[in-house]
Motif scaffolding. Structure first.
Motif, PDB file in Angstrom:
ATOM      1  N   ILE A   6      75.086  28.586  78.095  1.00 31.64           N
ATOM      2  CA  ILE A   6      75.689  29.565  78.257  1.00 31.64           C
ATOM      3  C   ILE A   6      75.900  30.623  77.306  1.00 31.64           C
ATOM      4  CG2 ILE A   6      77.429  30.921  79.662  1.00 31.64           C
ATOM      5  CD1 ILE A   6      74.953  30.011  81.478  1.00 31.64           C
ATOM      6  N   PRO A   7      76.878  30.036  76.320  1.00 30.16           N
ATOM      7  CA  PRO A   7      77.041  30.834  74.987  1.00 30.16           C
ATOM      8  C   PRO A   7      75.965  31.156  74.363  1.00 30.16           C
ATOM      9  CG  PRO A   7      78.574  28.896  75.143  1.00 30.16           C
ATOM     10  CD  PRO A   7      77.363  28.706  76.205  1.00 30.16           C
ATOM     11  N   ALA A   8      74.849  30.184  74.138  1.00 25.05           N
ATOM     12  CA  ALA A   8      73.502  30.598  73.873  1.00 25.05           C
ATOM     13  C   ALA A   8      72.707  31.874  74.194  1.00 25.05           C
ATOM     14  CB  ALA A   8      72.655  29.500  73.686  1.00 25.05           C
ATOM     15  N   VAL A   9      72.813  31.969  75.592  1.00 22.05           N
ATOM     16  CA  VAL A   9      72.149  32.943  76.314  1.00 22.05           C
ATOM     17  C   VAL A   9      72.987  34.240  76.319  1.00 22.05           C
ATOM     18  CG1 VAL A   9      71.621  33.941  78.627  1.00 22.05           C
ATOM     19  CG2 VAL A   9      71.130  31.442  78.097  1.00 22.05           C
ATOM     20  N   ASP A  10      74.409  33.927  76.067  1.00 22.56           N
ATOM     21  CA  ASP A  10      75.334  35.070  75.764  1.00 22.56           C
ATOM     22  C   ASP A  10      74.767  35.668  74.309  1.00 22.56           C
ATOM     23  OD1 ASP A  10      76.627  35.686  78.101  1.00 22.56           O
ATOM     24  OD2 ASP A  10      78.398  34.149  77.666  1.00 22.56           O
ATOM     25  N   ALA A  11      74.864  34.947  73.505  1.00 20.72           N
ATOM     26  CA  ALA A  11      74.720  35.457  71.886  1.00 20.72           C
ATOM     27  C   ALA A  11      73.210  36.209  71.984  1.00 20.72           C
ATOM     28  CB  ALA A  11      74.554  34.228  71.016  1.00 20.72           C
ATOM     29  N   ARG A 136      76.444  29.532  86.824  1.00 18.83           N
ATOM     30  CA  ARG A 136      76.277  30.911  87.423  1.00 18.83           C
ATOM     31  C   ARG A 136      76.289  31.830  86.010  1.00 18.83           C
ATOM     32  NH1 ARG A 136      74.121  30.880  92.189  1.00 18.83           N
ATOM     33  NH2 ARG A 136      75.254  32.988  92.503  1.00 18.83           N
ATOM     34  N   TYR A 137      75.252  32.824  86.372  1.00 18.12           N
ATOM     35  CA  TYR A 137      75.059  33.787  85.171  1.00 18.12           C
ATOM     36  C   TYR A 137      75.066  35.084  85.653  1.00 18.12           C
ATOM     37  CZ  TYR A 137      74.312  35.244  80.384  1.00 18.12           C
ATOM     38  OH  TYR A 137      74.356  36.060  79.391  1.00 18.12           O
ATOM     39  N   PRO A 138      75.748  36.202  85.271  1.00 17.17           N
ATOM     40  CA  PRO A 138      75.340  37.673  85.706  1.00 17.17           C
ATOM     41  C   PRO A 138      73.963  38.097  85.894  1.00 17.17           C
ATOM     42  CG  PRO A 138      77.102  37.532  83.990  1.00 17.17           C
ATOM     43  CD  PRO A 138      76.596  36.069  83.872  1.00 17.17           C
ATOM     44  N   GLN A 251      78.961  36.756  66.278  1.00 17.57           N
ATOM     45  CA  GLN A 251      79.946  37.288  67.025  1.00 17.57           C
ATOM     46  C   GLN A 251      80.479  36.302  68.227  1.00 17.57           C
ATOM     47  OE1 GLN A 251      81.555  39.685  65.370  1.00 17.57           O
ATOM     48  NE2 GLN A 251      81.403  41.148  66.928  1.00 17.57           N
ATOM     49  N   THR A 252      79.328  35.802  68.866  1.00 18.74           N
ATOM     50  CA  THR A 252      79.588  35.000  70.267  1.00 18.74           C
ATOM     51  C   THR A 252      80.487  33.852  69.669  1.00 18.74           C
ATOM     52  OG1 THR A 252      77.792  35.954  71.338  1.00 18.74           O
ATOM     53  CG2 THR A 252      78.658  33.976  71.980  1.00 18.74           C
ATOM     54  N   ILE A 253      79.817  32.812  68.573  1.00 23.37           N
ATOM     55  CA  ILE A 253      80.366  31.620  68.041  1.00 23.37           C
ATOM     56  C   ILE A 253      81.754  31.921  67.487  1.00 23.37           C
ATOM     57  CG2 ILE A 253      79.880  30.045  66.298  1.00 23.37           C
ATOM     58  CD1 ILE A 253      77.009  30.232  66.568  1.00 23.37           C
TER      59      ILE A 253
END
Length: 286
Positions: A6-11, A136-138, A251-253
Motif C-alpha cells: 500500500i505505501p508503494a501504491v501510494d508513492a 482496502r484502497y480508495p 515523500q511517502t517513505i
C-alpha cells in the motif's frame, strides 16, 4: 512485501499526480521556452472550477474536467499573449511577468472561492474503496493512477509520434528552419502555452479530489513542479514521470519513516540529483 504494498501504491499514485501537475510546466519551458511561474495558479484555478462544478454525478464530473481544462487553456492563451512581447528578452523577464500574474490570480481565486480548502463531490463508486491484494484502497486514487498513466502515454506519443509534436520540437531546435517552411514559430509557441495551460487545468481537476485545493495550492504546486522539471530534464516526458515518481517515493517513505524530516527530504534529494548529474558536453542532445 505485503507490508509495503500500500505505501508503494501510494508513492506511485502521488508521484503520478505530481507528474500530471508538472506536465504543463514541462511543456511550457521545454517546448515553448517560457518560464511560467503562474503554472501553479492555473492548476489551482482548474481545481477550484472542478470543485464548484462537480456535484456527485458522472455528468457533472465530466463537465468539471472539461471546464477546468478550458479555464487552464484560456489562462495559457492570456499568458501567451503577454509573453509574446517578451520574445528574445530571456527567462528573467518572463519570470517577472508570470510571477505578477500568479500573485494577482491567487488573490482573485481566494477572493472568489474563499480561504477554505475545497474538494469536489465525486460519484459514489469513486468515493468507495476497492480490495487490492487483500487491502482496502480508495477507488478515486486508483482511477487517478489510471488517468495519469494515460496522460503520460498520450503526451509522449503526441510529442514524439505526431507531426504536431515534431513541429514543436523543430521549433525548439531551429526556429528559422520552421519559419522557412511557412510556419510562424510564434504561433507554435502560443499553441504550446495554451496546451500547457489546459494540462494545468486538467491536473487541477484530477488532483483536487484527493489533495483538495486551497490558498497554498498554487505555491506548493509550482515548487514541486520546478523540482520535477529540473530533475527530469526540460521537455522530457519520461524524465518528468521518473522524477515525479521518485519525488512521490521520497515523500511517502519520509512520512512513514521520518515524519519530522519529511519536508526536507525532497529538497535534499533534488540537491543530490543536481550535484551528481553529469553535464552534457557541447553539441550533444539529452
Amino acid at each position: 512485501m505485503d507490508t509495503y504494498l500500500i505505501p508503494a501504491v501510494d508513492a506511485i499514485t502521488y508521484g503520478l499526480l505530481l507528474a500530471i501537475a508538472a506536465a504543463g510546466l514541462t511543456l511550457a519551458l521545454g517546448a515553448g521556452g517560457v518560464l511560467n511561474l503562474a503554472h501553479g495558479t492555473l492548476l489551482a484555478a482548474g481545481g477550484y472550477v472542478a470543485a464548484a462544478t462537480s456535484a456527485g454525478t458522472w455528468t457533472s464530473l465530466a463537465l468539471a474536467v472539461v471546464a477546468a481544462t478550458a479555464v487552464g487553456g484560456v489562462g495559457g492563451a492570456i499568458l501567451a499573449a503577454g509573453t509574446a512581447a517578451l520574445a528574445g528578452r530571456g527567462h528573467l523577464h518572463q519570470a517577472l511577468l508570470t510571477f505578477g500574474v500568479a500573485l494577482i490570480g491567487a488573490d482573485l481565486l481566494t477572493t472568489i472561492f474563499g480561504p477554505d480548502t475545497r474538494r469536489p463531490q465525486v460519484p459514489a463508486p469513486l468515493d468507495a474503496t476497492l480490495t487490492l491484494a487483500g487491502h482496502r484502497y480508495p477507488a478515486d486514487r486508483l482511477a487517478v493512477l489510471a488517468v495519469a498513466v494515460m496522460v503520460a502515454v498520450v503526451g509522449y506519443a503526441v510529442l514524439h509520434r505526431t507531426r504536431a509534436g515534431r513541429l514543436v520540437r523543430a521549433t525548439v531546435d531551429d526556429r528559422a528552419m520552421v519559419a522557412g517552411i511557412g510556419v510562424n514559430p510564434r504561433t507554435v509557441d502560443a499553441t504550446v502555452l495554451i496546451a500547457s495551460g489546459a494540462l494545468a487545468g486538467l491536473a487541477g481537476a484530477l488532483v483536487t479530489p484527493i489533495l483538495g485545493v486551497g490558498p497554498g495550492t498554487a505555491d506548493t504546486t509550482l515548487l514541486l513542479s520546478l523540482v520535477i522539471v529540473v530533475c527530469g530534464g526540460l521537455g522530457s516526458v519520461p524524465g518528468a514521470v521518473a522524477a515525479a515518481i521518485g519525488a512521490g517515493l521520497v515523500q511517502t517513505i519520509g512520512v512513514i519513516t521520518a515524519p519530522a524530516w519529511a519536508p526536507y527530504l525532497l529538497v535534499a534529494a533534488m540537491a543530490l540529483s543536481l550535484l551528481t548529474r553529469r553535464t552534457p558536453q557541447p553539441g550533444t542532445r539529452r
